[in-house]
Design a protein around this motif. Structure first.
Motif, mmCIF file in Angstrom:
data_model
loop_
_atom_site.group_PDB
_atom_site.id
_atom_site.type_symbol
_atom_site.label_atom_id
_atom_site.label_comp_id
_atom_site.label_asym_id
_atom_site.label_seq_id
_atom_site.Cartn_x
_atom_site.Cartn_y
_atom_site.Cartn_z
ATOM 1 N N MET A 1 4.997 7.257 1.012
ATOM 2 C CA MET A 1 5.477 6.744 0.398
ATOM 3 C C MET A 1 7.398 7.736 0.989
ATOM 4 S SD MET A 1 8.591 5.504 -1.542
ATOM 5 C CE MET A 1 9.388 6.387 -1.799
ATOM 6 N N SER A 2 8.265 6.999 1.023
ATOM 7 C CA SER A 2 9.140 7.599 1.580
ATOM 8 C C SER A 2 10.262 7.655 1.305
ATOM 9 C CB SER A 2 9.539 7.706 3.145
ATOM 10 O OG SER A 2 9.944 8.769 3.721
ATOM 11 N N GLY A 3 11.019 8.848 0.729
ATOM 12 C CA GLY A 3 12.635 9.074 0.098
ATOM 13 C C GLY A 3 13.607 8.431 1.823
ATOM 14 N N ASP A 4 14.563 8.965 1.046
ATOM 15 C CA ASP A 4 15.640 8.369 2.225
ATOM 16 C C ASP A 4 15.944 9.304 3.345
ATOM 17 O OD1 ASP A 4 16.644 6.621 0.572
ATOM 18 O OD2 ASP A 4 18.650 8.422 0.648
ATOM 19 N N VAL A 21 -1.186 -3.551 -5.139
ATOM 20 C CA VAL A 21 -0.280 -2.298 -4.571
ATOM 21 C C VAL A 21 1.129 -2.595 -4.676
ATOM 22 C CG1 VAL A 21 -0.552 -2.674 -2.022
ATOM 23 C CG2 VAL A 21 0.306 -0.322 -2.453
ATOM 24 N N GLU A 22 1.890 -4.208 -4.253
ATOM 25 C CA GLU A 22 3.215 -4.821 -3.995
ATOM 26 C C GLU A 22 3.947 -4.128 -5.673
ATOM 27 O OE1 GLU A 22 2.392 -8.570 -2.743
ATOM 28 O OE2 GLU A 22 2.053 -7.954 -0.691
ATOM 29 N N GLU A 23 2.948 -4.173 -6.101
ATOM 30 C CA GLU A 23 3.450 -4.110 -7.679
ATOM 31 C C GLU A 23 3.516 -2.369 -7.937
ATOM 32 O OE1 GLU A 23 4.619 -4.709 -11.912
ATOM 33 O OE2 GLU A 23 4.500 -5.931 -10.594
ATOM 34 N N TRP A 24 3.099 -1.797 -7.082
ATOM 35 C CA TRP A 24 2.863 -0.727 -7.869
ATOM 36 C C TRP A 24 4.555 0.089 -7.081
ATOM 37 C CZ3 TRP A 24 3.753 3.281 -4.425
ATOM 38 C CH2 TRP A 24 4.236 4.928 -4.798
ATOM 39 N N GLU A 31 12.387 2.831 -10.355
ATOM 40 C CA GLU A 31 12.454 4.264 -10.964
ATOM 41 C C GLU A 31 12.495 5.269 -9.925
ATOM 42 O OE1 GLU A 31 8.275 5.206 -11.434
ATOM 43 O OE2 GLU A 31 7.495 3.880 -13.413
ATOM 44 N N THR A 32 12.908 4.673 -8.463
ATOM 45 C CA THR A 32 13.955 5.879 -7.623
ATOM 46 C C THR A 32 14.554 5.305 -7.089
ATOM 47 O OG1 THR A 32 11.863 5.599 -6.204
ATOM 48 C CG2 THR A 32 11.347 6.656 -7.847
ATOM 49 N N ARG A 33 14.519 4.073 -6.258
ATOM 50 C CA ARG A 33 15.490 3.279 -5.376
ATOM 51 C C ARG A 33 14.849 3.902 -3.517
ATOM 52 N NH1 ARG A 33 16.686 -0.116 -8.318
ATOM 53 N NH2 ARG A 33 18.696 0.535 -10.070
ATOM 54 N N HIS A 34 13.431 4.736 -3.845
ATOM 55 C CA HIS A 34 13.195 4.028 -2.976
ATOM 56 C C HIS A 34 12.502 2.858 -2.100
ATOM 57 C CE1 HIS A 34 11.179 8.889 -3.655
ATOM 58 N NE2 HIS A 34 12.854 8.246 -3.361
ATOM 59 N N THR A 35 12.930 2.632 -0.637
ATOM 60 C CA THR A 35 12.266 1.037 -0.180
ATOM 61 C C THR A 35 11.484 1.102 0.477
ATOM 62 O OG1 THR A 35 14.210 1.511 0.984
ATOM 63 C CG2 THR A 35 14.752 0.610 -1.354
ATOM 64 N N ARG A 36 10.952 2.638 1.656
ATOM 65 C CA ARG A 36 10.611 2.572 2.814
ATOM 66 C C ARG A 36 8.779 3.020 1.795
ATOM 67 N NH1 ARG A 36 12.227 6.457 6.639
ATOM 68 N NH2 ARG A 36 12.777 7.681 5.218
ATOM 69 N N TYR A 37 7.870 2.045 2.772
ATOM 70 C CA TYR A 37 6.477 2.320 1.413
ATOM 71 C C TYR A 37 5.425 2.637 3.566
ATOM 72 C CZ TYR A 37 8.128 2.219 -2.408
ATOM 73 O OH TYR A 37 8.398 1.638 -3.898
#
Length: 51
Positions: A1-4, A21-24, A31-37
């Motif tokens: 999982m990656s943040g900005d 995994v899509e639900e996770w 919760e975090t506003r992270h959008t890259r996986y």
């Protein structure tokens, strides 16, 4: 999982179906506003031997 700017270190762990995994990912994004996986897949093949 990656943040900005860097990986946040969160992982979903093994999931049995893509929907799990899509639900996770959805919950983690809320919760975090992270959008890259990064997603990794593995499967198994069972072959039959014919005599």
């Amino acid at each position: 999982m990656s943040g900005d700017d860097a990986d946040c270190g969160a992982t979903s762990g093994p999931c049995l179906a893509p929907g799990d995994v899509e639900e996770w990912q959805r919950r983690h994004t809320q919760e975090t506003r992270h959008t890259r996986y990064r997603r990794c897949f593995a499967d198994y093949a069972l072959l039959e031997c014919r005599a």
